[in-house]
Design a protein around this motif. Sequence first.
Motif, PDB file in Angstrom:
ATOM      1  N   THR A   5       0.839  -1.216  -0.048  1.00 49.20           N
ATOM      2  CA  THR A   5       0.162   0.001   0.292  1.00 49.20           C
ATOM      3  C   THR A   5       0.885   1.230  -0.073  1.00 49.20           C
ATOM      4  O   THR A   5       0.455   2.072  -0.893  1.00 49.20           O
ATOM      5  CB  THR A   5      -1.042  -0.020   1.183  1.00 49.20           C
ATOM      6  N   GLU A   6       1.816   1.204   0.831  1.00 42.77           N
ATOM      7  CA  GLU A   6       2.909   2.424   0.771  1.00 42.77           C
ATOM      8  C   GLU A   6       3.511   2.624  -0.528  1.00 42.77           C
ATOM      9  O   GLU A   6       3.329   3.776  -0.721  1.00 42.77           O
ATOM     10  CB  GLU A   6       3.948   2.093   1.810  1.00 42.77           C
ATOM     11  N   THR A   7       3.793   1.641  -1.280  1.00 41.70           N
ATOM     12  CA  THR A   7       4.425   1.806  -2.438  1.00 41.70           C
ATOM     13  C   THR A   7       3.487   2.192  -3.366  1.00 41.70           C
ATOM     14  O   THR A   7       3.707   3.328  -4.275  1.00 41.70           O
ATOM     15  CB  THR A   7       5.173   0.372  -2.955  1.00 41.70           C
ATOM     16  N   VAL A   8       2.350   1.571  -3.545  1.00 45.06           N
ATOM     17  CA  VAL A   8       1.254   2.224  -4.265  1.00 45.06           C
ATOM     18  C   VAL A   8       1.214   3.723  -4.332  1.00 45.06           C
ATOM     19  O   VAL A   8       0.717   4.407  -5.166  1.00 45.06           O
ATOM     20  CB  VAL A   8      -0.011   1.520  -4.142  1.00 45.06           C
ATOM     21  N   VAL A   9       0.832   4.008  -2.903  1.00 44.00           N
ATOM     22  CA  VAL A   9       0.568   5.568  -2.755  1.00 44.00           C
ATOM     23  C   VAL A   9       1.726   6.404  -3.133  1.00 44.00           C
ATOM     24  O   VAL A   9       1.572   7.296  -3.865  1.00 44.00           O
ATOM     25  CB  VAL A   9       0.642   5.797  -1.105  1.00 44.00           C
ATOM     26  N   LYS A  10       3.103   5.810  -3.008  1.00 44.36           N
ATOM     27  CA  LYS A  10       4.062   6.805  -3.710  1.00 44.36           C
ATOM     28  C   LYS A  10       4.284   6.900  -5.347  1.00 44.36           C
ATOM     29  O   LYS A  10       4.284   7.526  -5.509  1.00 44.36           O
ATOM     30  CB  LYS A  10       5.585   5.908  -3.027  1.00 44.36           C
ATOM     31  N   ILE A  11       3.605   5.750  -5.645  1.00 45.30           N
ATOM     32  CA  ILE A  11       3.966   5.544  -7.282  1.00 45.30           C
ATOM     33  C   ILE A  11       2.721   6.544  -7.713  1.00 45.30           C
ATOM     34  O   ILE A  11       2.852   7.183  -8.677  1.00 45.30           O
ATOM     35  CB  ILE A  11       3.487   4.214  -7.734  1.00 45.30           C
ATOM     36  N   LEU A  12       1.587   6.354  -6.962  1.00 47.63           N
ATOM     37  CA  LEU A  12       0.380   7.444  -7.462  1.00 47.63           C
ATOM     38  C   LEU A  12       0.573   8.876  -7.557  1.00 47.63           C
ATOM     39  O   LEU A  12       0.303   9.643  -8.223  1.00 47.63           O
ATOM     40  CB  LEU A  12      -0.773   7.115  -6.606  1.00 47.63           C
ATOM     41  N   LYS A  13       1.476   9.195  -6.529  1.00 45.98           N
ATOM     42  CA  LYS A  13       1.714  10.558  -6.154  1.00 45.98           C
ATOM     43  C   LYS A  13       2.595  11.038  -7.174  1.00 45.98           C
ATOM     44  O   LYS A  13       2.864  12.341  -7.517  1.00 45.98           O
ATOM     45  CB  LYS A  13       2.256  10.708  -4.808  1.00 45.98           C
ATOM     46  N   GLU A  14       3.418  10.390  -7.789  1.00 44.99           N
ATOM     47  CA  GLU A  14       4.597  10.505  -8.800  1.00 44.99           C
ATOM     48  C   GLU A  14       3.881  10.733 -10.308  1.00 44.99           C
ATOM     49  O   GLU A  14       4.521  11.019 -11.113  1.00 44.99           O
ATOM     50  CB  GLU A  14       5.540   9.376  -8.757  1.00 44.99           C
ATOM     51  N   LEU A  46      -8.022   5.484   0.208  1.00 40.93           N
ATOM     52  CA  LEU A  46      -7.045   6.488   0.433  1.00 40.93           C
ATOM     53  C   LEU A  46      -6.805   7.830  -0.324  1.00 40.93           C
ATOM     54  O   LEU A  46      -5.892   8.664   0.086  1.00 40.93           O
ATOM     55  CB  LEU A  46      -5.625   5.859   0.726  1.00 40.93           C
ATOM     56  N   SER A  47      -7.557   7.907  -1.367  1.00 40.48           N
ATOM     57  CA  SER A  47      -7.434   8.962  -2.420  1.00 40.48           C
ATOM     58  C   SER A  47      -7.716  10.340  -1.721  1.00 40.48           C
ATOM     59  O   SER A  47      -6.872  11.248  -1.695  1.00 40.48           O
ATOM     60  CB  SER A  47      -8.302   8.981  -3.426  1.00 40.48           C
ATOM     61  N   GLU A  48      -8.525  10.381  -0.918  1.00 42.19           N
ATOM     62  CA  GLU A  48      -8.942  11.774  -0.092  1.00 42.19           C
ATOM     63  C   GLU A  48      -7.835  11.777   0.812  1.00 42.19           C
ATOM     64  O   GLU A  48      -7.214  12.996   0.826  1.00 42.19           O
ATOM     65  CB  GLU A  48     -10.282  11.675   0.343  1.00 42.19           C
ATOM     66  N   LYS A  49      -7.584  11.077   1.667  1.00 38.67           N
ATOM     67  CA  LYS A  49      -6.804  11.094   2.994  1.00 38.67           C
ATOM     68  C   LYS A  49      -5.313  11.514   2.500  1.00 38.67           C
ATOM     69  O   LYS A  49      -4.774  12.164   2.995  1.00 38.67           O
ATOM     70  CB  LYS A  49      -6.689   9.548   3.760  1.00 38.67           C
ATOM     71  N   HIS A  50      -4.859  10.892   1.331  1.00 40.76           N
ATOM     72  CA  HIS A  50      -3.523  11.060   0.854  1.00 40.76           C
ATOM     73  C   HIS A  50      -3.355  11.931  -0.505  1.00 40.76           C
ATOM     74  O   HIS A  50      -2.478  12.434  -0.676  1.00 40.76           O
ATOM     75  CB  HIS A  50      -2.835   9.782   0.505  1.00 40.76           C
ATOM     76  N   ASN A  51      -4.464  12.735  -0.636  1.00 37.85           N
ATOM     77  CA  ASN A  51      -4.590  13.656  -1.719  1.00 37.85           C
ATOM     78  C   ASN A  51      -4.210  12.794  -2.961  1.00 37.85           C
ATOM     79  O   ASN A  51      -3.185  13.424  -3.689  1.00 37.85           O
ATOM     80  CB  ASN A  51      -4.070  14.885  -1.498  1.00 37.85           C
ATOM     81  N   LEU A  52      -4.598  11.833  -3.272  1.00 35.20           N
ATOM     82  CA  LEU A  52      -3.965  11.088  -4.635  1.00 35.20           C
ATOM     83  C   LEU A  52      -4.590  11.475  -5.850  1.00 35.20           C
ATOM     84  O   LEU A  52      -5.966  11.866  -6.052  1.00 35.20           O
ATOM     85  CB  LEU A  52      -4.361   9.712  -4.274  1.00 35.20           C
ATOM     86  N   PRO A  53      -3.919  11.269  -6.758  1.00 36.42           N
ATOM     87  CA  PRO A  53      -4.449  11.884  -8.370  1.00 36.42           C
ATOM     88  C   PRO A  53      -5.421  10.742  -8.958  1.00 36.42           C
ATOM     89  O   PRO A  53      -4.963  10.208  -9.945  1.00 36.42           O
ATOM     90  CB  PRO A  53      -3.246  12.374  -9.098  1.00 36.42           C
ATOM     91  N   TRP A  54      -6.188  10.378  -8.298  1.00 35.73           N
ATOM     92  CA  TRP A  54      -7.198   9.361  -8.739  1.00 35.73           C
ATOM     93  C   TRP A  54      -7.508   9.191 -10.192  1.00 35.73           C
ATOM     94  O   TRP A  54      -7.731   8.264 -11.034  1.00 35.73           O
ATOM     95  CB  TRP A  54      -8.320   9.119  -7.767  1.00 35.73           C
ATOM     96  N   HIS A  55      -7.777  10.633 -10.418  1.00 39.68           N
ATOM     97  CA  HIS A  55      -8.322  10.702 -12.010  1.00 39.68           C
ATOM     98  C   HIS A  55      -7.576  10.300 -12.936  1.00 39.68           C
ATOM     99  O   HIS A  55      -7.662  10.147 -14.094  1.00 39.68           O
ATOM    100  CB  HIS A  55      -8.851  12.194 -11.969  1.00 39.68           C
ATOM    101  N   ARG A  56      -5.932   9.974 -12.894  1.00 42.23           N
ATOM    102  CA  ARG A  56      -5.206   9.658 -13.574  1.00 42.23           C
ATOM    103  C   ARG A  56      -4.993   8.347 -13.862  1.00 42.23           C
ATOM    104  O   ARG A  56      -3.867   7.686 -14.309  1.00 42.23           O
ATOM    105  CB  ARG A  56      -3.688  10.214 -13.338  1.00 42.23           C
TER     106      ARG A  56
END
Length: 105
Positions: A5-14, A46-56
Amino acid sequence: MQPFTETVVKILKEIPPGYVTTYGQIAKMAGSPRAARQVVRILHTLSEKHNLPWHRIVNSRGEIAIKSLEDATVQRRLLEKENVEFLPDGRVNLSKFQREKEENK
């Protein structure tokens, strides 16, 4: 948070504006190529909590995979604001806008 999960969040943010990535691509980059559904769960929770660019994030065919017409419309508009182009059939032009695949980080 679990390591995957941590790795996925990092990848998403990039994922930079103006590009998309697929669920499967993210799973593969995170070291678990068969975990695309897990990526969906992470985005959902986790999109909202971590401000993830879910739309991408789109499916492997370049389609917006969100079932809700309203949310799918929001996703398309957000991508269009980032100058992501759609093909006549409604899919993202992956050959032009898919973020290049990368090795595990």
